[in-house]
Scaffold this active site. Structure first.
Site, PDB file in Angstrom:
ATOM      1  N   HIS A 150       0.850  -1.204   0.000  1.00 42.28           N
ATOM      2  CA  HIS A 150       0.000   0.000   0.000  1.00 42.28           C
ATOM      3  C   HIS A 150       0.883   1.249   0.000  1.00 42.28           C
ATOM      4  O   HIS A 150       0.705   2.169  -0.787  1.00 42.28           O
ATOM      5  CB  HIS A 150      -0.895  -0.030   1.251  1.00 42.28           C
ATOM      6  CG  HIS A 150      -1.737   1.189   1.456  1.00 42.28           C
ATOM      7  ND1 HIS A 150      -3.093   1.201   1.256  1.00 42.28           N
ATOM      8  CD2 HIS A 150      -1.404   2.443   1.855  1.00 42.28           C
ATOM      9  CE1 HIS A 150      -3.563   2.422   1.521  1.00 42.28           C
ATOM     10  NE2 HIS A 150      -2.560   3.194   1.887  1.00 42.28           N
ATOM     11  N   GLU A 151       1.905   1.252   0.909  1.00 45.70           N
ATOM     12  CA  GLU A 151       2.795   2.427   0.993  1.00 45.70           C
ATOM     13  C   GLU A 151       3.562   2.618  -0.303  1.00 45.70           C
ATOM     14  O   GLU A 151       3.685   3.729  -0.808  1.00 45.70           O
ATOM     15  CB  GLU A 151       3.802   2.262   2.137  1.00 45.70           C
ATOM     16  CG  GLU A 151       3.194   2.104   3.525  1.00 45.70           C
ATOM     17  CD  GLU A 151       2.039   3.047   3.774  1.00 45.70           C
ATOM     18  OE1 GLU A 151       1.139   2.662   4.507  1.00 45.70           O
ATOM     19  OE2 GLU A 151       1.990   4.141   3.192  1.00 45.70           O
ATOM     20  N   HIS A 154       1.596   4.216  -3.017  1.00 48.10           N
ATOM     21  CA  HIS A 154       1.535   5.684  -2.927  1.00 48.10           C
ATOM     22  C   HIS A 154       2.710   6.286  -3.696  1.00 48.10           C
ATOM     23  O   HIS A 154       2.576   7.318  -4.345  1.00 48.10           O
ATOM     24  CB  HIS A 154       1.591   6.155  -1.482  1.00 48.10           C
ATOM     25  CG  HIS A 154       0.274   6.074  -0.751  1.00 48.10           C
ATOM     26  ND1 HIS A 154      -0.897   6.591  -1.246  1.00 48.10           N
ATOM     27  CD2 HIS A 154      -0.043   5.523   0.448  1.00 48.10           C
ATOM     28  CE1 HIS A 154      -1.890   6.373  -0.400  1.00 48.10           C
ATOM     29  NE2 HIS A 154      -1.397   5.727   0.641  1.00 48.10           N
ATOM     30  N   TYR A 165      -4.294  14.321  -2.884  1.00 53.11           N
ATOM     31  CA  TYR A 165      -4.596  13.515  -1.698  1.00 53.11           C
ATOM     32  C   TYR A 165      -5.655  14.167  -0.799  1.00 53.11           C
ATOM     33  O   TYR A 165      -5.431  14.438   0.383  1.00 53.11           O
ATOM     34  CB  TYR A 165      -3.309  13.250  -0.893  1.00 53.11           C
ATOM     35  CG  TYR A 165      -3.390  12.058   0.029  1.00 53.11           C
ATOM     36  CD1 TYR A 165      -3.238  12.214   1.407  1.00 53.11           C
ATOM     37  CD2 TYR A 165      -3.627  10.770  -0.457  1.00 53.11           C
ATOM     38  CE1 TYR A 165      -3.307  11.126   2.269  1.00 53.11           C
ATOM     39  CE2 TYR A 165      -3.695   9.682   0.394  1.00 53.11           C
ATOM     40  CZ  TYR A 165      -3.532   9.854   1.759  1.00 53.11           C
ATOM     41  OH  TYR A 165      -3.605   8.776   2.598  1.00 53.11           O
ATOM     42  N   GLU A 174      -6.184   6.487  -2.276  1.00 47.29           N
ATOM     43  CA  GLU A 174      -6.181   5.479  -1.218  1.00 47.29           C
ATOM     44  C   GLU A 174      -6.682   4.121  -1.719  1.00 47.29           C
ATOM     45  O   GLU A 174      -6.142   3.067  -1.387  1.00 47.29           O
ATOM     46  CB  GLU A 174      -7.060   5.934  -0.051  1.00 47.29           C
ATOM     47  CG  GLU A 174      -6.292   6.689   1.002  1.00 47.29           C
ATOM     48  CD  GLU A 174      -5.155   5.859   1.560  1.00 47.29           C
ATOM     49  OE1 GLU A 174      -5.416   4.728   2.030  1.00 47.29           O
ATOM     50  OE2 GLU A 174      -3.999   6.313   1.496  1.00 47.29           O
ATOM     51  N   ASP A 242     -10.112  13.484   7.988  1.00 44.80           N
ATOM     52  CA  ASP A 242      -9.333  12.549   7.165  1.00 44.80           C
ATOM     53  C   ASP A 242      -9.169  13.091   5.745  1.00 44.80           C
ATOM     54  O   ASP A 242      -9.356  12.383   4.758  1.00 44.80           O
ATOM     55  CB  ASP A 242     -10.033  11.173   7.134  1.00 44.80           C
ATOM     56  CG  ASP A 242      -9.233  10.100   6.385  1.00 44.80           C
ATOM     57  OD1 ASP A 242      -7.981  10.163   6.385  1.00 44.80           O
ATOM     58  OD2 ASP A 242      -9.882   9.215   5.791  1.00 44.80           O
ATOM     59  N   HIS A 247      -9.455   7.890   3.574  1.00 43.56           N
ATOM     60  CA  HIS A 247      -9.382   6.486   4.005  1.00 43.56           C
ATOM     61  C   HIS A 247     -10.768   5.916   4.245  1.00 43.56           C
ATOM     62  O   HIS A 247     -10.907   4.778   4.681  1.00 43.56           O
ATOM     63  CB  HIS A 247      -8.581   6.370   5.321  1.00 43.56           C
ATOM     64  CG  HIS A 247      -7.138   6.694   5.185  1.00 43.56           C
ATOM     65  ND1 HIS A 247      -6.644   7.950   5.457  1.00 43.56           N
ATOM     66  CD2 HIS A 247      -6.083   5.947   4.785  1.00 43.56           C
ATOM     67  CE1 HIS A 247      -5.343   7.951   5.239  1.00 43.56           C
ATOM     68  NE2 HIS A 247      -4.969   6.762   4.834  1.00 43.56           N
TER      69      HIS A 247
HETATM   70  C1  LIG Z   1      -2.020   2.480   8.957  1.00 44.58           C
HETATM   71  C2  LIG Z   1      -2.061   3.821   8.264  1.00 44.58           C
HETATM   72  C3  LIG Z   1      -2.312   4.988   8.976  1.00 44.58           C
HETATM   73  C4  LIG Z   1      -2.347   6.227   8.314  1.00 44.58           C
HETATM   74  C5  LIG Z   1      -2.164   6.316   6.923  1.00 44.58           C
HETATM   75  C6  LIG Z   1      -1.921   5.155   6.197  1.00 44.58           C
HETATM   76  C7  LIG Z   1      -1.759   5.236   4.694  1.00 44.58           C
HETATM   77  O1  LIG Z   1      -0.741   4.761   4.166  1.00 44.58           O
HETATM   78  O2  LIG Z   1      -2.697   5.753   4.041  1.00 44.58           O
HETATM   79  C8  LIG Z   1      -1.838   3.906   6.871  1.00 44.58           C
HETATM   80  O3  LIG Z   1      -1.515   2.764   6.178  1.00 44.58           O
HETATM   81  C9  LIG Z   1      -2.574   2.054   5.625  1.00 44.58           C
HETATM   82  O4  LIG Z   1      -3.683   2.484   5.549  1.00 44.58           O
HETATM   83  C10 LIG Z   1      -2.175   0.672   5.193  1.00 44.58           C
HETATM   84  C11 LIG Z   1      -3.068  -0.138   4.394  1.00 44.58           C
HETATM   85  C12 LIG Z   1      -2.868  -0.434   5.875  1.00 44.58           C
HETATM   86 ZN   LIG Z   2      -2.549   5.141   2.161  1.00 41.61          ZN
END
Ligand SMILES: Cc1cccc(C(=O)O)c1OC(=O)C1CC1
Ligand SMILES: [Zn+2]
Length: 336
Positions: A150-151, A154, A165, A174, A242, A247
């Site tokens: 996921h990271e 991005h 974003y 996202e 958010d 998200h």
């Molecule tokens: C855990 C977390 C917190 C904040 C932002 C993100 C972010 O990268 O948007 C994040 O990572 C995720 O959502 C991954 C998929 C689990």
């Molecule tokens: Zn993310």
């Protein structure tokens, strides 16, 4: 010198992986020189995330080399980050022909142990950052392959469409990150559509940060009307929390991706699924060719249809099964 090193991940599983031995000493580094310009994993020794992100942005700080004893690394969070970054590199290379995040072999830098019990993971525009989690809500986030992918997605998004974003384009950003996070992890069964399940609430089985197949099964409290993630455009979050629900509303497009893949009936609309191999190519093509920075849900629908049509052309003027699946899935989530 590239050597084979070993180390345990955060689940106690032993892995062999590429590392580098310093020519002049017996020191080893978590640097894999065999993938693109390298996969290099550091540790931050619990430096507060605010200062790490600041110094990383200002001075390009990446943290400290991870210690090893000869060619054995005993920092499980770092080993997990290293292994999972390599697996994600291989996913984009082998499935989409993409050579790292920038398609030019860009070095994959990850830093673990950021902050104190930090329940977060982030891409800061240059590298992946991972907290250790507080041990209740999350454990070390580098242990989740879907989180890492996921990271890294991005990063791919930044180097391609760079979806803004916030609000709808942020929700698509996202969702794309969740989609490739899930597909890179490539679990079979329910785990495929769960995000962060391996690192989420170690005390509770079967739950996750998000569910792509059943968004409404995950409670997020006061953000939305019914307190659950939305699975239809008419249920989208319209507040400003958010960053406009990036998200939260991502779950709506996640549901479309799951329907295109698996098929199913959603709010009375039936979709005939086309499987993962074709779905992931459609979304990759939509991301890299048709989405623009301000693309929202309506543009996501058109981009996915166009990508599906490119890959699976109409026959005798009728849309292919793949195009039909994309159209039906977006109908099902209320995006026309
Ligand atoms: C855990 C977390 C917190 C904040 C932002 C993100 C972010 O990268 O948007 C994040 O990572 C995720 O959502 C991954 C998929 C689990
Ligand atoms: Zn993310």
């Amino acid at each position: 010198v590239d050597v084979t090193a070993k180390g345990m991940d955060i689940f106690g599983k032993l892995h062999s992986f590429n590392a580098v031995k310093d020519a002049s000493s017996s020191k080893h580094f978590l640097y894999d020189g065999t993938r693109g310009k390298g996969v290099h994993t550091f540790k931050a020794n619990r430096m507060p995330e605010t200062s790490f992100i600041l110094l990383s942005g200002l001075l390009g700080l990446t943290g400290f080399e991870v210690e090893s004893n000869k060619n054995f690394f005993y920092d499980p969070a770092a080993v997990s980050a290293h292994i999972n970054a390599s697996k994600t590199f291989d996913y984009f290379k082998n499935i989409h022909g993409r050579n790292s995040l920038d398609n030019n072999g860009m070095k994959l830098v990850s830093t673990v142990h950021i902050g104190d019990k930090w329940n977060n993971a982030a891409w800061n525009g240059k590298q992946m950052l991972y907290g250790d989690g507080d041990g209740q809500r999350m454990i070390s986030l580098s242990g989740g392959l879907d989180v890492i992918a996921h990271e890294m997605t991005h990063g791919v998004i930044e180097k391609t469409t760079n979806l803004i974003y916030e609000n709808e384009s942020g929700a698509i950003n996202e969702s794309i990150a969740d989609i490739f996070g899930a597909f890179a992890e490539n679990k079979t069964g329910e785990g495929l559509w769960l995000l962060g399940e391996d690192i989420w609430t170690p005390g509770i089985q079967g739950d996750a940060l998000r569910s792509m197949s059943d968004p409404g099964s995950v409670y997020i409290g006061g953000y939305t009307e019914d307190g659950y993630y939305p699975d239809h455009y008419d249920k989208r979050y319209l507040g400003e929390l958010d960053r406009g629900g990036v998200h939260i509303n991502s779950s709506i497009n996640n549901k479309a991706a799951q329907l295109i893949t698996d098929g199913g009936t959603h709010y009375g609309v039936t979709v005939n699924g086309i499987g993962k191999a074709r779905t992931e190519k459609i979304f990759y093509r939509a991301l890299t060719l048709y989405l623009t920075p301000s693309s929202g849900f309506a543009e996501m629908r058109q981009a996915a249809i166009q990508a599906a049509r490119d890959l699976h052309p109409d026959r005798n003027g009728a849309p292919s099964l793949e195009v039909q699946a994309v159209m039906a899935a977006y109908d099902a989530i209320g995006v026309y």
